[in-house]
Design a protein around this motif. Structure first.
Motif, mmCIF file in Angstrom:
data_model
loop_
_atom_site.group_PDB
_atom_site.id
_atom_site.type_symbol
_atom_site.label_atom_id
_atom_site.label_comp_id
_atom_site.label_asym_id
_atom_site.label_seq_id
_atom_site.Cartn_x
_atom_site.Cartn_y
_atom_site.Cartn_z
ATOM 1 N N GLY A 110 0.768 -1.124 0.021
ATOM 2 C CA GLY A 110 -0.081 0.140 0.052
ATOM 3 C C GLY A 110 0.879 1.356 0.034
ATOM 4 N N THR A 111 2.047 1.022 -0.059
ATOM 5 C CA THR A 111 2.950 2.275 -0.126
ATOM 6 C C THR A 111 3.764 2.349 -1.445
ATOM 7 O OG1 THR A 111 3.491 1.996 2.292
ATOM 8 C CG2 THR A 111 5.031 3.258 1.170
ATOM 9 N N SER A 112 3.419 3.273 -1.817
ATOM 10 C CA SER A 112 3.952 3.738 -3.247
ATOM 11 C C SER A 112 5.188 4.805 -3.376
ATOM 12 C CB SER A 112 2.978 3.933 -4.407
ATOM 13 O OG SER A 112 2.334 5.282 -3.976
ATOM 14 N N GLU A 113 4.904 5.578 -2.300
ATOM 15 C CA GLU A 113 6.106 6.847 -2.354
ATOM 16 C C GLU A 113 6.563 6.861 -1.075
ATOM 17 O OE1 GLU A 113 5.196 10.621 -4.206
ATOM 18 O OE2 GLU A 113 4.613 9.819 -6.052
ATOM 19 N N VAL A 114 7.791 7.412 -1.117
ATOM 20 C CA VAL A 114 8.387 7.609 0.299
ATOM 21 C C VAL A 114 8.844 9.259 0.355
ATOM 22 C CG1 VAL A 114 9.158 5.178 0.550
ATOM 23 C CG2 VAL A 114 10.486 6.902 -0.529
ATOM 24 N N GLU A 115 8.927 9.665 1.566
ATOM 25 C CA GLU A 115 9.141 10.951 1.862
ATOM 26 C C GLU A 115 10.708 10.925 1.374
ATOM 27 O OE1 GLU A 115 9.386 14.086 5.434
ATOM 28 O OE2 GLU A 115 7.864 12.654 5.466
ATOM 29 N N ILE A 116 11.133 12.235 0.778
ATOM 30 C CA ILE A 116 12.660 12.358 0.482
ATOM 31 C C ILE A 116 13.111 13.196 1.952
ATOM 32 C CG2 ILE A 116 14.004 13.729 -0.788
ATOM 33 C CD1 ILE A 116 12.481 13.214 -3.120
ATOM 34 N N PRO A 117 14.022 12.614 2.310
ATOM 35 C CA PRO A 117 14.633 12.915 3.668
ATOM 36 C C PRO A 117 15.149 14.323 3.495
ATOM 37 C CG PRO A 117 15.956 11.337 2.830
ATOM 38 C CD PRO A 117 15.016 11.509 2.089
ATOM 39 N N PRO A 118 15.075 15.306 4.530
ATOM 40 C CA PRO A 118 15.743 16.575 4.289
ATOM 41 C C PRO A 118 17.424 16.099 4.716
ATOM 42 C CG PRO A 118 14.964 16.338 6.635
ATOM 43 C CD PRO A 118 14.343 15.152 5.724
ATOM 44 N N PRO A 119 18.262 17.165 4.207
ATOM 45 C CA PRO A 119 19.511 16.851 4.387
ATOM 46 C C PRO A 119 19.878 16.777 5.924
ATOM 47 C CG PRO A 119 19.173 18.650 3.353
ATOM 48 C CD PRO A 119 17.945 18.455 3.864
ATOM 49 N N ARG A 120 20.828 15.712 6.298
ATOM 50 C CA ARG A 120 21.216 15.583 7.826
ATOM 51 C C ARG A 120 22.011 16.739 7.989
ATOM 52 N NH1 ARG A 120 23.587 9.964 9.662
ATOM 53 N NH2 ARG A 120 21.383 9.593 10.204
ATOM 54 N N PRO A 121 21.583 17.325 9.310
ATOM 55 C CA PRO A 121 22.604 18.346 9.905
ATOM 56 C C PRO A 121 24.141 18.016 10.145
ATOM 57 C CG PRO A 121 20.596 18.023 11.051
ATOM 58 C CD PRO A 121 20.615 16.940 10.153
ATOM 59 N N PRO A 122 25.163 18.749 10.074
ATOM 60 C CA PRO A 122 26.349 18.441 10.274
ATOM 61 C C PRO A 122 26.654 17.778 11.518
ATOM 62 C CG PRO A 122 26.078 20.902 10.209
ATOM 63 C CD PRO A 122 25.037 20.387 9.794
ATOM 64 N N ALA A 123 27.510 17.042 11.650
ATOM 65 C CA ALA A 123 27.889 16.564 12.849
ATOM 66 C C ALA A 123 28.582 17.726 13.891
ATOM 67 C CB ALA A 123 28.871 15.137 12.742
ATOM 68 N N VAL A 124 28.402 17.394 15.033
ATOM 69 C CA VAL A 124 29.019 18.395 16.268
ATOM 70 C C VAL A 124 30.820 18.317 15.916
ATOM 71 C CG1 VAL A 124 29.637 18.713 18.494
ATOM 72 C CG2 VAL A 124 27.260 18.089 17.899
ATOM 73 N N ARG A 125 31.239 17.186 15.548
ATOM 74 C CA ARG A 125 32.717 17.162 15.213
ATOM 75 C C ARG A 125 33.071 17.824 14.090
ATOM 76 N NH1 ARG A 125 31.490 11.519 14.630
ATOM 77 N NH2 ARG A 125 31.214 11.299 12.323
ATOM 78 N N ASP A 126 31.854 17.703 13.025
ATOM 79 C CA ASP A 126 32.578 18.509 11.995
ATOM 80 C C ASP A 126 32.377 20.074 12.135
ATOM 81 O OD1 ASP A 126 32.946 16.350 10.343
ATOM 82 O OD2 ASP A 126 30.820 16.034 9.809
ATOM 83 N N ILE A 127 31.511 20.552 12.737
ATOM 84 C CA ILE A 127 31.230 21.927 13.212
ATOM 85 C C ILE A 127 32.500 22.492 13.877
ATOM 86 C CG2 ILE A 127 29.878 23.664 14.040
ATOM 87 C CD1 ILE A 127 27.520 22.242 13.542
#
Length: 163
Positions: A63-80
């Motif tokens: 019954g599922t034909s479409e899936v939600e496109i995820p938002p971009p993942r926020p940067p990791a604390v270590r990257d910031i």
């Protein structure tokens, strides 16, 4: 502060960075894991088809034909932290752009970044006489950004002897 950093972020996955492509192609009707693996491999995906198959299983719900496109993942604390602590000349273009986006979203991180820069200038230009003023300013920012209810940071409050 708006959530610039993902709290309770899911564990990193080898498929991070490819979710949007997989979701979009799934919604376009492409459901073959082999084909999707080939596509993301051309984008740099280093993993296996089995990992893609496991990820796609969650979409194979009747019954599922479409899936939600995820938002971009926020940067990791270590990257910031790395972006803030690195000399700007040592950051690649992507890192500079990500840091710029983080600064647009968070005044608090702009302030922290400025304090780090001020400290770096003080160290590299041998301006130890400015240390006491820098500590006072850092304590002021600390108390404004992190209320006492969140805990305190013990900072040396006695003046340093400077020549």
């Amino acid at each position: 502060m708006e959530s610039v950093i993902a709290a309770g972020q899911q564990r990193a996955s080898i498929l991070d960075g490819y979710h949007e492509h997989l979701h979009r192609r799934w919604n376009e009707g492409i459901r073959n894991a082999t084909q999707l693996t080939r596509e993301i491999a051309q984008l740099g995906y280093p993993g296996t088809e089995q990992q893609v198959q496991r990820y796609l299983r969650r979409f194979r719900v009747p019954g599922t034909s479409e899936v939600e496109i995820p938002p971009p993942r926020p940067p990791a604390v270590r990257d910031i932290t790395r972006w803030i602590m690195s000399h700007p000349d040592n950051l690649d273009t992507d890192s500079v752009n990500h840091l710029r986006q983080v600064h647009q979203l968070s005044k608090d991180l702009r302030v922290v970044t400025q304090h780090v820069k001020d400290f770096a200038v003080m160290l590299t230009q041998l301006q130890g006489r400015r240390l006491n003023d820098w500590i006072i300013a850092a304590e002021r920012v600390h108390s404004a950004l992190w209320p006492a209810s969140l805990g305190t940071c013990d900072v040396i409050r006695t003046p340093f002897i400077t020549a």
